[in-house]
Design an enzyme around this catalytic site. Structure first.
Site, PDB file in Angstrom:
ATOM      1  N   TYR A   1      52.556  15.140 114.977  1.00 19.74           N
ATOM      2  CA  TYR A   1      52.108  16.236 114.116  1.00 19.74           C
ATOM      3  C   TYR A   1      51.070  17.078 114.850  1.00 19.74           C
ATOM      4  O   TYR A   1      50.079  16.549 115.369  1.00 19.74           O
ATOM      5  CB  TYR A   1      51.511  15.634 112.843  1.00 19.74           C
ATOM      6  CG  TYR A   1      51.109  16.622 111.782  1.00 19.74           C
ATOM      7  CD1 TYR A   1      51.953  17.643 111.377  1.00 19.74           C
ATOM      8  CD2 TYR A   1      49.861  16.510 111.157  1.00 19.74           C
ATOM      9  CE1 TYR A   1      51.573  18.533 110.384  1.00 19.74           C
ATOM     10  CE2 TYR A   1      49.479  17.387 110.158  1.00 19.74           C
ATOM     11  CZ  TYR A   1      50.331  18.403 109.779  1.00 19.74           C
ATOM     12  OH  TYR A   1      49.955  19.275 108.786  1.00 19.74           O
TER      13      TYR A   1
ATOM     14  N   GLY B   1      62.025  -5.706  56.355  1.00 17.55           N
ATOM     15  CA  GLY B   1      62.994  -5.670  55.276  1.00 17.55           C
ATOM     16  C   GLY B   1      63.881  -6.901  55.337  1.00 17.55           C
ATOM     17  O   GLY B   1      64.308  -7.329  56.413  1.00 17.55           O
TER      18      GLY B   1
ATOM     19  N   ARG C   1      46.985   8.599 133.334  1.00 20.18           N
ATOM     20  CA  ARG C   1      45.618   8.198 133.014  1.00 20.18           C
ATOM     21  C   ARG C   1      44.756   8.452 134.242  1.00 20.18           C
ATOM     22  O   ARG C   1      45.249   8.560 135.365  1.00 20.18           O
ATOM     23  CB  ARG C   1      45.570   6.714 132.619  1.00 20.18           C
ATOM     24  CG  ARG C   1      46.018   5.766 133.721  1.00 20.18           C
ATOM     25  CD  ARG C   1      46.240   4.368 133.200  1.00 20.18           C
ATOM     26  NE  ARG C   1      46.600   3.452 134.268  1.00 20.18           N
ATOM     27  CZ  ARG C   1      47.261   2.318 134.093  1.00 20.18           C
ATOM     28  NH1 ARG C   1      47.657   1.964 132.901  1.00 20.18           N
ATOM     29  NH2 ARG C   1      47.521   1.515 135.110  1.00 20.18           N
TER      30      ARG C   1
ATOM     31  N   ARG D   1      50.631   5.531  68.627  1.00 20.26           N
ATOM     32  CA  ARG D   1      49.932   4.254  68.810  1.00 20.26           C
ATOM     33  C   ARG D   1      49.880   3.816  70.275  1.00 20.26           C
ATOM     34  O   ARG D   1      49.114   2.917  70.626  1.00 20.26           O
ATOM     35  CB  ARG D   1      50.601   3.177  67.959  1.00 20.26           C
ATOM     36  CG  ARG D   1      50.186   3.237  66.485  1.00 20.26           C
ATOM     37  CD  ARG D   1      50.808   2.113  65.691  1.00 20.26           C
ATOM     38  NE  ARG D   1      52.205   2.377  65.365  1.00 20.26           N
ATOM     39  CZ  ARG D   1      53.005   1.508  64.754  1.00 20.26           C
ATOM     40  NH1 ARG D   1      52.560   0.298  64.429  1.00 20.26           N
ATOM     41  NH2 ARG D   1      54.251   1.826  64.485  1.00 20.26           N
TER      42      ARG D   1
ATOM     43  N   GLY E   1      61.680  11.778  59.790  1.00 17.69           N
ATOM     44  CA  GLY E   1      62.282  10.498  59.474  1.00 17.69           C
ATOM     45  C   GLY E   1      63.549  10.214  60.261  1.00 17.69           C
ATOM     46  O   GLY E   1      64.144  11.093  60.881  1.00 17.69           O
TER      47      GLY E   1
ATOM     48  N   TYR F   1      51.710   3.030 115.268  1.00 19.61           N
ATOM     49  CA  TYR F   1      52.271   3.996 114.325  1.00 19.61           C
ATOM     50  C   TYR F   1      53.444   4.681 115.005  1.00 19.61           C
ATOM     51  O   TYR F   1      53.305   5.289 116.075  1.00 19.61           O
ATOM     52  CB  TYR F   1      51.246   5.046 113.897  1.00 19.61           C
ATOM     53  CG  TYR F   1      51.911   6.183 113.152  1.00 19.61           C
ATOM     54  CD1 TYR F   1      52.393   5.994 111.858  1.00 19.61           C
ATOM     55  CD2 TYR F   1      52.119   7.421 113.755  1.00 19.61           C
ATOM     56  CE1 TYR F   1      53.053   7.014 111.177  1.00 19.61           C
ATOM     57  CE2 TYR F   1      52.775   8.445 113.090  1.00 19.61           C
ATOM     58  CZ  TYR F   1      53.239   8.229 111.796  1.00 19.61           C
ATOM     59  OH  TYR F   1      53.892   9.232 111.141  1.00 19.61           O
TER      60      TYR F   1
END
Length: 454
Positions: free
Chosen positions: A387, A140, A440, A16, A78, A366
């Site tokens: 990386y 029950g 730079r 179900r 059962g 980062y």
């Protein structure tokens, strides 16, 4: 005290649920349902726990690990048949066995303990966990004798009009004298429409033998709820969330909007901490005192120190010190470690790195695979280039260094103590301590350029 054992019924697929994930592994407040049961049993002095597995046995074992034992129910015939599978482990033992369903995540150790104590104090051979239901239709009914013992359990379809007025219902959780349980199971048959062996038939067998059958009435019907579909799963989530949040508030945590704040049952939050709406605290999390978390922050499997703020940010598998400011819109990925008095600001992403006391990266950076010392300033737009397409490399920035805006640090590289990196630099070589690195092109102005090109 008698020895205590537990059998958890966890073999059903749960059709179900309409899911590829086996039913007992569906999470409630970030934890699989069956794990809730196992964790509650740890506080009940249970000597041995056996999970009855079937569908998805390996997946269930992977979740629960080696702290418990397992028995395989190859065919689902059962609940009585399921408990029979534990016979090889338990049949020769003296003590009390509690049988629980793996899809009842709201049961608490207090209720389980109370059930066992009721069973043992009454000298019963079987004890049923019961609850009072406002609408007992379908359950029950527990019919008691004048002395309070259980006279019989009658299913709704078999109950008389008078019996249907009874609100005490059978929850499907039981205690048994262990030897008596397995002896009675030998007499259970499958002479029913489903052709299955039902555990409640043991109660009827023992009643016919004039054994004492007791019942323990829990005062919280919700605890006994079984989860059979996604609707019930959602309801269990709401109840568990409310229970968890209310306990935190009683312990001194301020939750501004409990209906929209999600806290794992395994989380620990210190007093005077404030949780704002939209906050999700997932897994094994420890948060110190006087913190501010949220709004709209997610913390998973992490440690947060005292007086720290995490605003509109994500923290996963990380360790954060005291008086740290995170966010808004920061992302701490796994294996990030921040010291005290650190500042991580807007749109900063950290991964597998450490940043010591008093350092800061205030915005748009980062920093991955890095070791950053104390008192370091990382300027806006700076990146550790870790990386090369195949491997990842380490960047070290030593105490007191200053990294100018829009700098690229090409790992592996070290920036020495109190060194400066000029804004806009791409650093490929180590920078000695107390030095200035400029990498730079020199500026060139072309006079009249615009006019000529028009």
């Amino acid at each position: 005290m008698n020895k205590r054992f537990a059998v958890i019924l966890a073999a059903g697929k749960g059709t179900r649920m309409k899911s590829d994930l086996y039913k007992v592994l569906h999470p409630v407040c970030e934890k699989p349902m069956v794990q809730h049961i196992v964790d509650q049993l740890k506080g009940c002095n249970v000597e041995k726990t056996i999970a009855i597995v079937g569908h998805g046995a390996d997946t269930v074992k992977d979740q629960l690990g080696n702290d418990i034992e397992y028995a395989l129910q190859e065919e689902q015939l059962g609940t009585g048949h399921a408990v029979m599978q534990a016979e090889n482990v338990l049949n020769d033992k003296d003590g009390t066995t509690v049988v629980l369903c793996g899809d009842t995540p709201l049961l608490t150790k207090e209720t389980i303990d109370a059930l066992i104590e009721e069973h043992e104090s009454k000298g019963a051979k079987a004890t049923v966990l019961t609850a009072s239901a406002e609408d007992p239709t379908g359950y029950g009914r527990i019919i008691r004798s004048n002395d309070g013992s259980v006279k019989k359990i009658v299913e709704h379809k078999d109950a008389s009009d008078e019996e249907r007025l009874v609100e005490e219902i059978n929850t499907g959780t039981y205690c048994f004298d262990n030897r008596t349980l397995f002896e009675a199971l030998k007499h259970v048959n499958n002479d029913n429409v489903q052709g299955e062996y039902y555990l409640p038939d043991v109660i009827e067998i023992l009643q016919k033998q004039d054994e004492i059958i007791a019942a323990y009435l829990t005062d919280d019907f919700n605890e006994t709820m079984g989860v059979n579909d996604r609707v019930a799963l959602s309801r269990a989530e709401q109840i568990m969330k409310k229970r968890t949040n209310e306990q935190l508030m009683r312990d001194g945590v301020t939750i501004i909007d409990p209906d929209h704040t999600y806290v794992s049952v395994d989380a620990k939050v210190g007093k005077d901490t404030v949780l704002y709406p939209g906050t999700m605290i997932k897994g094994d999390v420890t948060i110190g005192e006087q913190c501010t978390i949220g709004p709209h922050s997610e913390i998973e499997n992490s440690m947060i120190g005292n007086e720290t703020t995490v605003k509109q940010s994500v923290v996963h598998h990380s360790e954060v010190g005291n008086r740290v400011s995170i966010g808004p819109f920061s992302h701490l990925r796994p294996q990030t470690k921040l010291g005290n008095d650190v500042r991580v600001g807007n749109f900063v992403e950290l991964k597998k790195m450490s940043m010591e006391n008093g350092s800061k990266a205030s915005h748009l950076s980062y920093l991955g695979d890095a070791e950053i010392g104390e008192g370091v300033n990382v300027g806006c737009g700076s990146i550790t280039v870790n990386y090369d397409g195949k491997n990842k490399y380490l960047t070290k920035i030593e105490d007191g260094a200053f990294i100018g805006c829009n700098s690229n640090l090409i790992a592996p590289v070290t920036v020495g103590k109190e060194a400066y990196v000029a804004a806009g630099s791409t650093i490929t070589d180590d920078v000695p301590g107390e030095s200035l690195a400029i990498a730079r092109e020199r500026q060139t102005n072309k006079d009249g350029y615009v006019k000529k090109n028009k």
